[in-house]
Design a protein around this motif. Structure first.
Motif, PDB file in Angstrom:
ATOM      1  N   UNK A 118      35.049  21.668  44.401  1.00 28.66           N
ATOM      2  CA  UNK A 118      35.904  22.821  44.875  1.00 28.66           C
ATOM      3  C   UNK A 118      37.206  22.561  44.685  1.00 28.66           C
ATOM      4  N   UNK A 119      38.027  23.457  44.391  1.00 24.94           N
ATOM      5  CA  UNK A 119      39.574  23.411  44.119  1.00 24.94           C
ATOM      6  C   UNK A 119      40.334  24.419  44.941  1.00 24.94           C
ATOM      7  N   UNK A 120      41.476  23.903  45.555  1.00 24.16           N
ATOM      8  CA  UNK A 120      42.193  24.873  46.054  1.00 24.16           C
ATOM      9  C   UNK A 120      42.908  25.849  45.256  1.00 24.16           C
ATOM     10  N   UNK A 121      43.818  26.599  45.601  1.00 26.70           N
ATOM     11  CA  UNK A 121      44.482  27.628  44.868  1.00 26.70           C
ATOM     12  C   UNK A 121      45.855  27.065  44.370  1.00 26.70           C
ATOM     13  N   UNK A 122      46.178  25.988  44.882  1.00 29.01           N
ATOM     14  CA  UNK A 122      47.562  25.013  44.341  1.00 29.01           C
ATOM     15  C   UNK A 122      48.826  25.715  44.934  1.00 29.01           C
ATOM     16  N   UNK A 123      49.579  24.533  44.970  1.00 31.21           N
ATOM     17  CA  UNK A 123      50.934  24.796  45.811  1.00 31.21           C
ATOM     18  C   UNK A 123      52.067  24.262  44.468  1.00 31.21           C
ATOM     19  N   UNK A 124      53.179  24.850  44.492  1.00 32.79           N
ATOM     20  CA  UNK A 124      53.880  24.359  43.648  1.00 32.79           C
ATOM     21  C   UNK A 124      54.972  23.350  44.355  1.00 32.79           C
ATOM     22  N   UNK A 125      55.120  22.173  43.642  1.00 32.72           N
ATOM     23  CA  UNK A 125      56.265  21.180  44.255  1.00 32.72           C
ATOM     24  C   UNK A 125      57.059  21.218  42.683  1.00 32.72           C
ATOM     25  N   UNK A 126      58.506  21.197  43.348  1.00 34.43           N
ATOM     26  CA  UNK A 126      59.673  21.268  42.251  1.00 34.43           C
ATOM     27  C   UNK A 126      60.882  20.117  42.736  1.00 34.43           C
ATOM     28  N   UNK A 127      61.053  19.364  42.101  1.00 37.55           N
ATOM     29  CA  UNK A 127      61.787  18.154  42.394  1.00 37.55           C
ATOM     30  C   UNK A 127      63.082  18.431  41.439  1.00 37.55           C
ATOM     31  N   UNK A 128      64.288  18.772  41.867  1.00 37.54           N
ATOM     32  CA  UNK A 128      65.479  18.902  41.174  1.00 37.54           C
ATOM     33  C   UNK A 128      66.154  17.561  41.016  1.00 37.54           C
ATOM     34  N   UNK A 129      66.704  17.317  39.946  1.00 37.31           N
ATOM     35  CA  UNK A 129      67.343  15.820  39.829  1.00 37.31           C
ATOM     36  C   UNK A 129      68.801  15.894  39.872  1.00 37.31           C
TER      37      UNK A 129
END
Length: 119
Positions: A108-119
């Motif tokens: 089973x999989x979750x719906x996903x969550x966005x992680x954005x890392x700015x440099x």
């Protein structure tokens, strides 16, 4: 029925930390492995960290020493957390939690969550 609900993603700067959580509920107590995967734009989904039956943990080489996976259980649910420290721009992607049940009872999989890392 199995439900996986993720939370904790967001936009951070390089070097900062985030903590992702995945609450697993339903017919989950024959778990063989619980983990986090991620998918960056244009790339395949990859393993980030996993806890296998018996408590053995496994991490992608790129996150070793920076990320920590942990679990917490009660009578009704399992919460799988991913503590991410020292984030880098290459950690950017959609993070998915995953539950693999024993005896081929399901994956089973979750719906996903966005992680954005700015440099």
């Amino acid at each position: 029925q199995v439900q996986l609900v993720e939370s904790g993603g967001g936009l951070v700067q390089a070097g900062e930390s985030l903590r992702l959580s995945c609450v697993m509920s339903g017919s989950i107590f024959s778990a063989n492995a619980m983990g986090w995967y991620r998918q960056a734009p244009g790339k395949q989904r990859e393993l980030v960290a996993v806890i296998r039956n018996g408590g053995v943990t496994e991490y992608a080489d790129s996150v070793k020493g920076r990320f920590t996976i942990s679990t917490d259980r009660d009578k009704w649910k399992i919460t799988v957390a991913l503590q991410m420290n020292g984030l880098k721009s290459e950690d950017t992607g959609v993070y998915y939690c995953n539950l693999e049940l024993m005896f081929n009872r399901g994956n089973y999989w979750g719906q996903g969550t966005q992680v954005t890392v700015s440099s």
